[in-house]
Motif scaffolding. Structure first.
Motif, PDB file in Angstrom:
ATOM      1  N   LEU A   1     -15.433 -16.607 -19.064  1.00 35.10           N
ATOM      2  CA  LEU A   1     -15.333 -15.975 -17.750  1.00 35.10           C
ATOM      3  C   LEU A   1     -14.119 -16.478 -16.978  1.00 35.10           C
ATOM      4  CD1 LEU A   1     -19.099 -16.076 -16.642  1.00 35.10           C
ATOM      5  CD2 LEU A   1     -17.891 -14.283 -17.909  1.00 35.10           C
ATOM      6  N   GLU A   2     -13.842 -17.777 -17.056  1.00 36.22           N
ATOM      7  CA  GLU A   2     -12.691 -18.319 -16.348  1.00 36.22           C
ATOM      8  C   GLU A   2     -11.390 -17.839 -16.975  1.00 36.22           C
ATOM      9  OE1 GLU A   2     -12.926 -20.097 -13.490  1.00 36.22           O
ATOM     10  OE2 GLU A   2     -15.055 -19.580 -13.696  1.00 36.22           O
ATOM     11  N   ARG A   3     -11.363 -17.674 -18.311  1.00 33.00           N
ATOM     12  CA  ARG A   3     -10.167 -17.188 -19.001  1.00 33.00           C
ATOM     13  C   ARG A   3      -9.815 -15.780 -18.544  1.00 33.00           C
ATOM     14  NH1 ARG A   3     -11.666 -16.953 -24.609  1.00 33.00           N
ATOM     15  NH2 ARG A   3     -12.102 -14.729 -24.279  1.00 33.00           N
ATOM     16  N   MET A   4     -10.842 -14.957 -18.286  1.00 40.64           N
ATOM     17  CA  MET A   4     -10.604 -13.564 -17.891  1.00 40.64           C
ATOM     18  C   MET A   4      -9.958 -13.464 -16.507  1.00 40.64           C
ATOM     19  SD  MET A   4     -11.530 -11.759 -20.449  1.00 40.64           S
ATOM     20  CE  MET A   4     -11.642 -10.108 -19.761  1.00 40.64           C
ATOM     21  N   LEU A   5     -10.161 -14.506 -15.673  1.00 36.68           N
ATOM     22  CA  LEU A   5      -9.540 -14.476 -14.345  1.00 36.68           C
ATOM     23  C   LEU A   5      -8.028 -14.578 -14.409  1.00 36.68           C
ATOM     24  CD1 LEU A   5     -11.949 -16.817 -12.296  1.00 36.68           C
ATOM     25  CD2 LEU A   5     -11.955 -14.320 -12.385  1.00 36.68           C
ATOM     26  N   LYS A   6      -7.511 -15.032 -15.550  1.00 39.88           N
ATOM     27  CA  LYS A   6      -6.070 -15.228 -15.694  1.00 39.88           C
ATOM     28  C   LYS A   6      -5.350 -13.981 -16.176  1.00 39.88           C
ATOM     29  CE  LYS A   6      -6.799 -20.133 -16.774  1.00 39.88           C
ATOM     30  NZ  LYS A   6      -6.605 -21.213 -17.790  1.00 39.88           N
ATOM     31  N   LEU A   7      -6.071 -12.899 -16.399  1.00 40.46           N
ATOM     32  CA  LEU A   7      -5.439 -11.655 -16.855  1.00 40.46           C
ATOM     33  C   LEU A   7      -4.410 -11.165 -15.857  1.00 40.46           C
ATOM     34  CD1 LEU A   7      -8.449  -9.615 -18.314  1.00 40.46           C
ATOM     35  CD2 LEU A   7      -6.521 -10.601 -19.574  1.00 40.46           C
ATOM     36  N   SER A   8      -4.761 -11.244 -14.580  1.00 36.55           N
ATOM     37  CA  SER A   8      -3.881 -10.737 -13.529  1.00 36.55           C
ATOM     38  C   SER A   8      -4.315 -11.339 -12.211  1.00 36.55           C
ATOM     39  CB  SER A   8      -3.952  -9.202 -13.461  1.00 36.55           C
ATOM     40  OG  SER A   8      -3.356  -8.724 -12.271  1.00 36.55           O
ATOM     41  N   GLU A   9      -3.371 -11.405 -11.279  1.00 33.17           N
ATOM     42  CA  GLU A   9      -3.725 -11.914  -9.956  1.00 33.17           C
ATOM     43  C   GLU A   9      -4.624 -10.935  -9.199  1.00 33.17           C
ATOM     44  OE1 GLU A   9       0.320 -10.320  -7.705  1.00 33.17           O
ATOM     45  OE2 GLU A   9      -0.035 -12.467  -7.956  1.00 33.17           O
ATOM     46  N   ASP A  10      -4.745  -9.708  -9.724  1.00 34.12           N
ATOM     47  CA  ASP A  10      -5.625  -8.724  -9.095  1.00 34.12           C
ATOM     48  C   ASP A  10      -7.078  -8.904  -9.509  1.00 34.12           C
ATOM     49  OD1 ASP A  10      -3.579  -7.489  -7.718  1.00 34.12           O
ATOM     50  OD2 ASP A  10      -3.136  -6.079  -9.343  1.00 34.12           O
ATOM     51  N   VAL A  11      -7.323  -9.690 -10.590  1.00 37.20           N
ATOM     52  CA  VAL A  11      -8.693  -9.885 -11.046  1.00 37.20           C
ATOM     53  C   VAL A  11      -9.434 -10.770 -10.039  1.00 37.20           C
ATOM     54  CG1 VAL A  11     -10.170 -10.847 -12.842  1.00 37.20           C
ATOM     55  CG2 VAL A  11      -8.098  -9.598 -13.467  1.00 37.20           C
ATOM     56  N   VAL A  12     -10.617 -10.300  -9.638  1.00 36.58           N
ATOM     57  CA  VAL A  12     -11.408 -11.021  -8.637  1.00 36.58           C
ATOM     58  C   VAL A  12     -12.539 -11.789  -9.284  1.00 36.58           C
ATOM     59  CG1 VAL A  12     -12.856 -10.779  -6.578  1.00 36.58           C
ATOM     60  CG2 VAL A  12     -10.822  -9.348  -6.854  1.00 36.58           C
TER      61      VAL A  12
ATOM     62  N   ASP B   1     -27.199  -8.500 -32.268  1.00 35.74           N
ATOM     63  CA  ASP B   1     -27.660  -7.928 -33.547  1.00 35.74           C
ATOM     64  C   ASP B   1     -28.105  -6.477 -33.369  1.00 35.74           C
ATOM     65  OD1 ASP B   1     -27.170 -10.279 -34.940  1.00 35.74           O
ATOM     66  OD2 ASP B   1     -29.205 -11.062 -34.597  1.00 35.74           O
ATOM     67  N   GLY B   2     -27.298  -5.686 -32.660  1.00 27.74           N
ATOM     68  CA  GLY B   2     -27.571  -4.261 -32.483  1.00 27.74           C
ATOM     69  C   GLY B   2     -28.477  -3.945 -31.310  1.00 27.74           C
ATOM     70  N   THR B   3     -29.061  -4.929 -30.683  1.00 24.85           N
ATOM     71  CA  THR B   3     -29.926  -4.689 -29.522  1.00 24.85           C
ATOM     72  C   THR B   3     -29.095  -4.820 -28.240  1.00 24.85           C
ATOM     73  OG1 THR B   3     -31.866  -5.548 -30.668  1.00 24.85           O
ATOM     74  CG2 THR B   3     -31.958  -5.445 -28.248  1.00 24.85           C
ATOM     75  N   HIS B   4     -29.146  -3.785 -27.432  1.00 21.29           N
ATOM     76  CA  HIS B   4     -28.355  -3.796 -26.203  1.00 21.29           C
ATOM     77  C   HIS B   4     -28.958  -4.803 -25.216  1.00 21.29           C
ATOM     78  CE1 HIS B   4     -26.953  -1.675 -22.292  1.00 21.29           C
ATOM     79  NE2 HIS B   4     -25.996  -2.476 -22.728  1.00 21.29           N
ATOM     80  N   TRP B   5     -28.164  -5.791 -24.816  1.00 22.93           N
ATOM     81  CA  TRP B   5     -28.642  -6.805 -23.855  1.00 22.93           C
ATOM     82  C   TRP B   5     -28.196  -6.497 -22.437  1.00 22.93           C
ATOM     83  CZ3 TRP B   5     -25.869 -10.194 -20.660  1.00 22.93           C
ATOM     84  CH2 TRP B   5     -26.649 -11.155 -19.989  1.00 22.93           C
ATOM     85  N   GLY B   6     -26.947  -6.109 -22.246  1.00 25.60           N
ATOM     86  CA  GLY B   6     -26.399  -5.838 -20.917  1.00 25.60           C
ATOM     87  C   GLY B   6     -24.935  -5.519 -21.037  1.00 25.60           C
ATOM     88  N   GLY B   7     -24.125  -6.046 -20.096  1.00 25.15           N
ATOM     89  CA  GLY B   7     -22.702  -5.742 -20.128  1.00 25.15           C
ATOM     90  C   GLY B   7     -21.885  -6.860 -19.520  1.00 25.15           C
ATOM     91  N   LEU B   8     -20.586  -6.847 -19.856  1.00 25.43           N
ATOM     92  CA  LEU B   8     -19.624  -7.780 -19.289  1.00 25.43           C
ATOM     93  C   LEU B   8     -18.817  -7.027 -18.238  1.00 25.43           C
ATOM     94  CD1 LEU B   8     -18.252 -10.579 -19.316  1.00 25.43           C
ATOM     95  CD2 LEU B   8     -16.644  -9.647 -21.024  1.00 25.43           C
ATOM     96  N   ARG B   9     -18.841  -7.539 -16.988  1.00 24.17           N
ATOM     97  CA  ARG B   9     -18.151  -6.865 -15.888  1.00 24.17           C
ATOM     98  C   ARG B   9     -16.848  -7.598 -15.548  1.00 24.17           C
ATOM     99  NH1 ARG B   9     -22.063  -6.086 -10.806  1.00 24.17           N
ATOM    100  NH2 ARG B   9     -20.142  -5.072 -10.042  1.00 24.17           N
ATOM    101  N   LEU B  10     -15.823  -6.791 -15.276  1.00 29.84           N
ATOM    102  CA  LEU B  10     -14.569  -7.323 -14.786  1.00 29.84           C
ATOM    103  C   LEU B  10     -14.231  -6.553 -13.509  1.00 29.84           C
ATOM    104  CD1 LEU B  10     -12.114  -9.250 -15.448  1.00 29.84           C
ATOM    105  CD2 LEU B  10     -10.968  -7.183 -16.290  1.00 29.84           C
ATOM    106  N   GLY B  11     -14.082  -7.275 -12.395  1.00 21.19           N
ATOM    107  CA  GLY B  11     -13.728  -6.634 -11.140  1.00 21.19           C
ATOM    108  C   GLY B  11     -12.316  -6.975 -10.750  1.00 21.19           C
ATOM    109  N   TYR B  12     -11.502  -5.930 -10.452  1.00 22.95           N
ATOM    110  CA  TYR B  12     -10.135  -6.178 -10.046  1.00 22.95           C
ATOM    111  C   TYR B  12      -9.745  -5.175  -8.971  1.00 22.95           C
ATOM    112  CZ  TYR B  12      -9.307  -2.565 -13.621  1.00 22.95           C
ATOM    113  OH  TYR B  12      -9.348  -1.417 -14.388  1.00 22.95           O
TER     114      TYR B  12
END
Length: 481
Positions: free
Chosen positions: A375-386, A468-479
């Protein structure tokens, strides 16, 4: 988004289509994708404004409804006051008439009392004169008694001289005896008169003392009755002024009742208008949500066509991160560290003394141990990522970025809402859609509440997470849009 903006977009879309006929298809599709992306943001912004306006209108409708009810109560109370004022005026007028009659009778009584006082004073004076007369009679009786004693002494002397005269003084003896008898009778009579005068004087003295008290009381009554006359005359005038004031109150109450009725009718009409507006706004909000969803769907379709857009780097990065997380979860099940049942746990245990409420699930500690680096790594994608966070299908977000996972401060709801966003359930439209979507990716636009009435437009990109094929949820990215 306003109708003019939609018309402008349609015109631009037609223009873009015309240009596409003369240029490369990829360029046209790329431009369309950008326009649709902008449209999504505009629609989300307009939808947020409509949502806020709808909420305000609904709140105002409730306020107007409350005002209408209170105005109805006020009208009923005003009518009650009006009836009471009418009754008070009638009773005041009746009291005024009664008091006028009573005032006349009291005035007559005051005159009679004054006359009675004068007569009591006259009787007292006459009793005083009678006492003087009795004293004079007693004086005369004493003088008569003295004369009787002298006469008795003379008769005694005459009897002695008659005895000395012998036969020649017998006649004089008889006269002397008669004078003596008369003197004795006179003495007895004066004694009885004296005793009678004494008793009569005693009774007269008691009567005079009573008369003195009566005169004293009469003087007090005189002093009191001297002011009663003016006060009795003032009472009808006071009642007349009170009746006039009550009539003024009655007039004012009638005016208030009329105005309240008019206000009540106006508020009722406004209430109906606001309620109708609230219904229209709800319909517009629903339509705007459908349009926004269509625009988001089109944006996703364009991206899946392989057209490079400003969102493509984010889509690629979130897909990779979601696949990484799915692999971690599947490995945890395979190694026995976690079970699929644990991952799918929906029994949320409230954390005490939290506001907004935070909860724990069986999988929360595991998420805290594996998700933060990603999660912390994804914040470094862009300064617009919140932010970047994973949530299940219920919208439960166990682990958040460090800056949004601060311990709550008791009583500081605003701070907690902004900086303690982990272990919370976000079951709003965007949150639920992000957790429940099974599309390769879902692009949503929404307004993020920054506090103090400030909002910023955000894009929410989510990719499903599977175990293993069972839908658990999702990964959200807000920018930022």
């Amino acid at each position: 988004m306003k109708i003019e903006a939609i018309d402008e977009f349609q015109a631009e879309l037609v223009a873009a289509s015309s240009e596409a006929a003369q240029s490369e298809p990829d360029t046209a599709i790329h431009e369309i994708a950008q326009r649709i992306g902008s449209l999504s943001i505009s629609l989300a912004s307009a939808g947020g404004e409509i949502s806020d306006t709808s909420a305000r209108v609904v709140s105002e409708a409730e306020v107007f409804q409350g005002l209408a009810e209170k105005t109805s109560q006020l009208t009923a109370q005003g009518q009650s006051v009006l009836e009471s004022a009418n009754s008070a005026v009638a009773m005041s007028e009746q009291a005024e008439a009664t008091v006028c009659d009573t005032s006349k009778r009291l005035g007559s009584m005051v005159v009679d009392v004054k006359g009675l006082i004068d007569r009591v004073q006259t009787i007292f004076e006459r009793l005083s004169q009678l006492e003087g007369s009795l004293q004079r009679v007693a004086t005369v009786s004493t003088e008569v008694d003295n004369i009787s004693r002298k006469t008795n002494l003379l008769s005694l002397n005459a009897s002695i001289e008659a005895a000395r005269a012998g036969r020649h003084g017998r006649g004089f003896m008889v006269v002397a005896q008669e004078v003596k008898d008369l003197s004795n009778l006179t003495s007895e009579a004066t004694g009885e008169i004296h005793d009678t005068i004494g008793e009569l004087g005693k009774d007269l003295r008691n009567l005079i003392e009573d008369a003195e008290q009566a005169v004293s009381s009469a003087n007090c009554i005189r002093q009191q009755t001297n002011g009663i006359g003016a006060e009795i005359e003032e009472i009808p005038q006071t009642l007349a002024r009170m009746a006039a004031s009550q009539r003024d109150i009655l007039t004012a109450s009638e005016e208030i009742t009329n105005v309240t009725d008019e206000v009540g009718q106006t508020i009722q009409a406004l209430t109906q208008d606001v309620t109708t507006s609230a219904s229209s706004l709800r319909d517009a909000q629903s339509a705007m949500a459908d349009i926004t969803e269509d625009a988001e769907t089109i944006t996703g379709m364009v991206s899946r066509m392989g057209v490079e857009t400003v969102d493509t780097p984010y889509i690629r990065a979130v897909k990779e991160a979601a696949e990484e997380i799915s692999g971690l979860f599947s490995d945890a099940v395979a190694s026995g560290r976690m079970s699929l049942v644990d991952f799918m746990d929906t029994t949320y245990t409230p954390i005490p003394n939290t506001n907004p409420a935070q909860v724990m699930a069986r999988f929360t500690p595991y998420m805290d141990s594996v998700l933060p680096p990603i999660l912390e790594r994804m914040l470094k994608l862009s300064e617009d990522v919140v932010f970047c966070a994973a949530l299940n299908r219920d919208g439960y977000l166990p682990t958040h970025n460090k800056q949004f996972s601060l311990p709550q401060i008791e009583g500081e709801v605003e701070f907690n809402s902004a900086f303690s966003r982990n272990r919370r359930i976000f079951d709003d439209r965007v949150g639920l859609a992000a957790g429940q979507s099974t599309k390769p990716f879902l692009m949503q636009a929404y307004r993020r509440d920054m506090g103090n009435g400030n909002f910023t437009m955000m894009k929410d990109l989510s990719v499903p997470i599977y175990i293993d094929g069972t839908h658990w949820g999702g990964l959200r990215l807000g920018y930022k849009a």
